[in-house]
Design an enzyme around this catalytic site. Structure first.
Site, PDB file in Angstrom:
ATOM      1  N   GLN A  15     111.229  28.678  -1.663  1.00  0.00           N
ATOM      2  CA  GLN A  15     112.654  28.823  -1.996  1.00  0.00           C
ATOM      3  C   GLN A  15     112.887  30.054  -2.866  1.00  0.00           C
ATOM      4  O   GLN A  15     113.787  30.853  -2.601  1.00  0.00           O
ATOM      5  CB  GLN A  15     113.169  27.576  -2.735  1.00  0.00           C
ATOM      6  N   ARG A  39     100.617  30.790   4.818  1.00  0.00           N
ATOM      7  CA  ARG A  39     100.838  31.134   6.233  1.00  0.00           C
ATOM      8  C   ARG A  39     101.761  32.338   6.339  1.00  0.00           C
ATOM      9  O   ARG A  39     102.586  32.563   5.442  1.00  0.00           O
ATOM     10  CB  ARG A  39     101.503  29.955   6.968  1.00  0.00           C
ATOM     11  N   ASP A  52      95.221  31.784   0.394  1.00  0.00           N
ATOM     12  CA  ASP A  52      95.201  30.496  -0.294  1.00  0.00           C
ATOM     13  C   ASP A  52      94.762  30.814  -1.718  1.00  0.00           C
ATOM     14  O   ASP A  52      93.606  31.190  -1.944  1.00  0.00           O
ATOM     15  CB  ASP A  52      94.212  29.537   0.388  1.00  0.00           C
ATOM     16  N   TYR A 141     103.415  17.156 -11.985  1.00  0.00           N
ATOM     17  CA  TYR A 141     103.956  18.521 -11.906  1.00  0.00           C
ATOM     18  C   TYR A 141     104.298  19.029 -13.313  1.00  0.00           C
ATOM     19  O   TYR A 141     103.903  20.139 -13.705  1.00  0.00           O
ATOM     20  CB  TYR A 141     105.201  18.496 -11.013  1.00  0.00           C
TER      21      TYR A 141
HETATM   22  P1  NAD Z   1     108.384  26.142  -2.881  1.00  0.00           P
HETATM   23  O1  NAD Z   1     107.686  24.831  -2.731  1.00  0.00           O
HETATM   24  O2  NAD Z   1     109.643  26.371  -2.139  1.00  0.00           O
HETATM   25  O3  NAD Z   1     107.395  27.322  -2.526  1.00  0.00           O
HETATM   26  C1  NAD Z   1     106.057  27.338  -2.971  1.00  0.00           C
HETATM   27  C2  NAD Z   1     105.273  28.238  -2.036  1.00  0.00           C
HETATM   28  O4  NAD Z   1     103.921  28.253  -2.492  1.00  0.00           O
HETATM   29  C3  NAD Z   1     105.257  27.728  -0.580  1.00  0.00           C
HETATM   30  O5  NAD Z   1     105.676  28.750   0.289  1.00  0.00           O
HETATM   31  C4  NAD Z   1     103.807  27.328  -0.353  1.00  0.00           C
HETATM   32  O6  NAD Z   1     103.359  27.577   0.972  1.00  0.00           O
HETATM   33  C5  NAD Z   1     103.086  28.225  -1.352  1.00  0.00           C
HETATM   34  N1  NAD Z   1     101.776  27.680  -1.731  1.00  0.00           N
HETATM   35  C6  NAD Z   1     101.449  26.399  -2.029  1.00  0.00           C
HETATM   36  N2  NAD Z   1     100.151  26.300  -2.272  1.00  0.00           N
HETATM   37  C7  NAD Z   1      99.629  27.548  -2.136  1.00  0.00           C
HETATM   38  C8  NAD Z   1      98.321  28.094  -2.263  1.00  0.00           C
HETATM   39  N3  NAD Z   1      97.270  27.322  -2.552  1.00  0.00           N
HETATM   40  N4  NAD Z   1      98.169  29.413  -2.055  1.00  0.00           N
HETATM   41  C9  NAD Z   1      99.207  30.212  -1.742  1.00  0.00           C
HETATM   42  N5  NAD Z   1     100.460  29.750  -1.596  1.00  0.00           N
HETATM   43  C10 NAD Z   1     100.663  28.436  -1.790  1.00  0.00           C
HETATM   44  O7  NAD Z   1     108.609  26.356  -4.450  1.00  0.00           O
HETATM   45  P2  NAD Z   1     109.750  27.220  -5.152  1.00  0.00           P
HETATM   46  O8  NAD Z   1     110.929  26.360  -5.323  1.00  0.00           O
HETATM   47  O9  NAD Z   1     109.885  28.534  -4.493  1.00  0.00           O
HETATM   48  O10 NAD Z   1     109.114  27.379  -6.596  1.00  0.00           O
HETATM   49  C11 NAD Z   1     108.307  28.487  -6.935  1.00  0.00           C
HETATM   50  C12 NAD Z   1     107.786  28.266  -8.349  1.00  0.00           C
HETATM   51  O11 NAD Z   1     108.881  28.087  -9.249  1.00  0.00           O
HETATM   52  C13 NAD Z   1     106.917  27.014  -8.479  1.00  0.00           C
HETATM   53  O12 NAD Z   1     105.853  27.283  -9.352  1.00  0.00           O
HETATM   54  C14 NAD Z   1     107.848  26.005  -9.089  1.00  0.00           C
HETATM   55  O13 NAD Z   1     107.169  25.079  -9.863  1.00  0.00           O
HETATM   56  C15 NAD Z   1     108.741  26.863  -9.952  1.00  0.00           C
HETATM   57  N6  NAD Z   1     110.048  26.246 -10.170  1.00  0.00           N
HETATM   58  C16 NAD Z   1     110.925  26.064  -9.141  1.00  0.00           C
HETATM   59  C17 NAD Z   1     112.150  25.451  -9.382  1.00  0.00           C
HETATM   60  C18 NAD Z   1     113.145  25.244  -8.272  1.00  0.00           C
HETATM   61  O14 NAD Z   1     114.178  24.598  -8.513  1.00  0.00           O
HETATM   62  N7  NAD Z   1     112.913  25.764  -7.080  1.00  0.00           N
HETATM   63  C19 NAD Z   1     112.465  25.021 -10.671  1.00  0.00           C
HETATM   64  C20 NAD Z   1     111.523  25.171 -11.687  1.00  0.00           C
HETATM   65  C21 NAD Z   1     110.322  25.824 -11.442  1.00  0.00           C
HETATM   66  N1  SER Z   2     113.484  22.007  -9.216  1.00  0.00           N
HETATM   67  C1  SER Z   2     112.197  21.589  -9.659  1.00  0.00           C
HETATM   68  C2  SER Z   2     111.885  20.221  -9.186  1.00  0.00           C
HETATM   69  O1  SER Z   2     112.825  19.479  -8.962  1.00  0.00           O
HETATM   70  C3  SER Z   2     112.147  21.618 -11.166  1.00  0.00           C
HETATM   71  O2  SER Z   2     110.995  22.227 -11.550  1.00  0.00           O
HETATM   72  O3  SER Z   2     110.752  19.894  -9.062  1.00  0.00           O
END
Ligand code: NAD
Ligand code: SER
Length: 318
Positions: A15, A39, A52, A141
């Site tokens: 995202q 991927r 990975d 998490y």
């Molecule tokens: P997401 O789940 O949409 O994307 C995570 C990506 O990481 C995926 O494309 C997945 O394929 C990749 N991934 C997973 N394991 C992997 C590995 N071993 N090697 C390489 N790639 C790998 O997550 P996001 O929402 O884009 O969040 C990104 C970061 O921001 C995360 O660390 C998340 O904790 C943090 N975060 C997100 C939010 C939110 O609301 N989206 C809020 C707080 C924190």
């Molecule tokens: N948006 C994230 C979750 O709901 C917060 O880190 O996991």
């Protein structure tokens, strides 16, 4: 003039990553940003590396090959999905981060961005989390993010690694879909509303959570990464606030534009996760240290989300 950095984004298909890569390319140039994920994405950009991030040697090879100077480490399993397999979530979230820290240290990477989360807070915070509120996360998490923050601080103090981190609230975007979090409903609801469908919410109507619009999240991220090192007083994770609202309030905001929009409530296991998080975030320190200010209110975000998704779904139909 483009800035001369070579940035590696790990988890670039997600995202945040899919928006962040384009945002960073606007600042550092097309060849300044290498995207990487497990991927290849549907539309593979130039400068993409399949990785990975639990594989330290694979990561080190990419860092050497591209002369990487900064890493944005986004790969993680998020809150709701993480509860399905806690030990695997811990393993992935921590192993990937340790690899980033060690590879950065060994290969002279200058800066790291580590996304933390409001999930670091737990039951000790009643309503509003301030920067120094007690951390007693309820999910694996959240435990991994709190640990990651402390390791960031350790690597900064022990090795001088310039790591910067934000405790993102739930992120809302039209460009990309969320990947297994508790705040995901606040993106799904707009898609359903624009398609003229009923929305069934997995949280109770009055569950208030901190959220932020993607555009503000991008601004905060780069603002923090570009701030001068002596203005950074927090080396764990900065509190960051955009807006706070409940499912009932976002539905009311949508109904101002999409009349007749309907929502019902069927809380599931994600309700307990949401209730363990604060409703509001006090981000005074981020505002003071590097001038953070969000630009979006709930209604302003709703207008843009609906208008952008309407364009998207028209394009898909055509
Ligand atoms: P997401 O789940 O949409 O994307 C995570 C990506 O990481 C995926 O494309 C997945 O394929 C990749 N991934 C997973 N394991 C992997 C590995 N071993 N090697 C390489 N790639 C790998 O997550 P996001 O929402 O884009 O969040 C990104 C970061 O921001 C995360 O660390 C998340 O904790 C943090 N975060 C997100 C939010 C939110 O609301 N989206 C809020 C707080 C924190
Ligand atoms: N948006 C994230 C979750 O709901 C917060 O880190 O996991």
């Amino acid at each position: 003039m483009m800035k001369s950095e070579r940035i590696l984004v790990i988890g670039s298909n997600g995202q945040i990553g899919s928006v962040l890569v384009e945002y960073l390319r606007g600042i550092y140039g097309e060849n300044g940003v290498v995207a990487s994920d497990l991927r290849e994405p549907d539309h593979k950009p130039d400068y993409f590396e399949k990785l990975d991030a639990t594989d330290a040697n694979g990561l080190a090879a990419i860092v050497k090959k591209h002369g990487i100077t900064q890493i944005y480490h986004l790969a993680a399993i998020l809150s709701a999905r993480g509860e399905q397999d806690p030990l695997n979530t811990w393993q992935i979230n921590m192993q990937t981060y340790f690899n980033v820290l060690e590879v950065a240290r060994e290969h002279g990477v200058r800066k790291i961005f580590y996304p933390s989360s409001i999930a670091v807070f737990g039951d000790h915070v009643d309503v509003t989390a301030d920067q120094y509120s007690y951390l007693d996360p309820a999910t694996v998490y959240g435990i991994s993010k709190a640990a990651g923050e402390n390791w960031s601080n350790y690597y900064f103090k022990r090795y001088g690694l310039d790591i910067r981190s934000l405790r993102y609230p739930g992120i809302i975007s039209y460009q990309s879909m969320p990947g297994g979090g508790t705040t995901d409903y606040a993106v799904d609801i707009y898609h359903k509303a624009v398609k003229g469908e009923h929305f069934e919410c997995f949280l109770k109507e009055d569950t208030t959570l901190p959220m932020i619009y993607m555009s503000d999240a991008m601004d905060a991220t780069v603002r923090l990464m570009e701030a001068s090192a002596d203005s950074i007083s927090i080396r764990t994770g900065y509190n960051l606030a955009g807006m706070s609202f409940s499912p009932k309030e976002i539905a009311a905001s949508i109904s101002k534009i999409i009349h007749g929009f309907e929502i019902s409530y069927k809380p599931d296991f994600r309700q307990a996760i949401a209730e363990s998080w604060p409703q509001h975030i006090d981000d005074t320190v981020a505002r003071k240290d590097w001038g953070w200010r969000p630009a979006y209110t709930l209604d302003k975000m709703t207008e843009e989300m609906i208008s952008e998704l309407q364009k998207k779904y028209k394009t898909v139909k055509a």
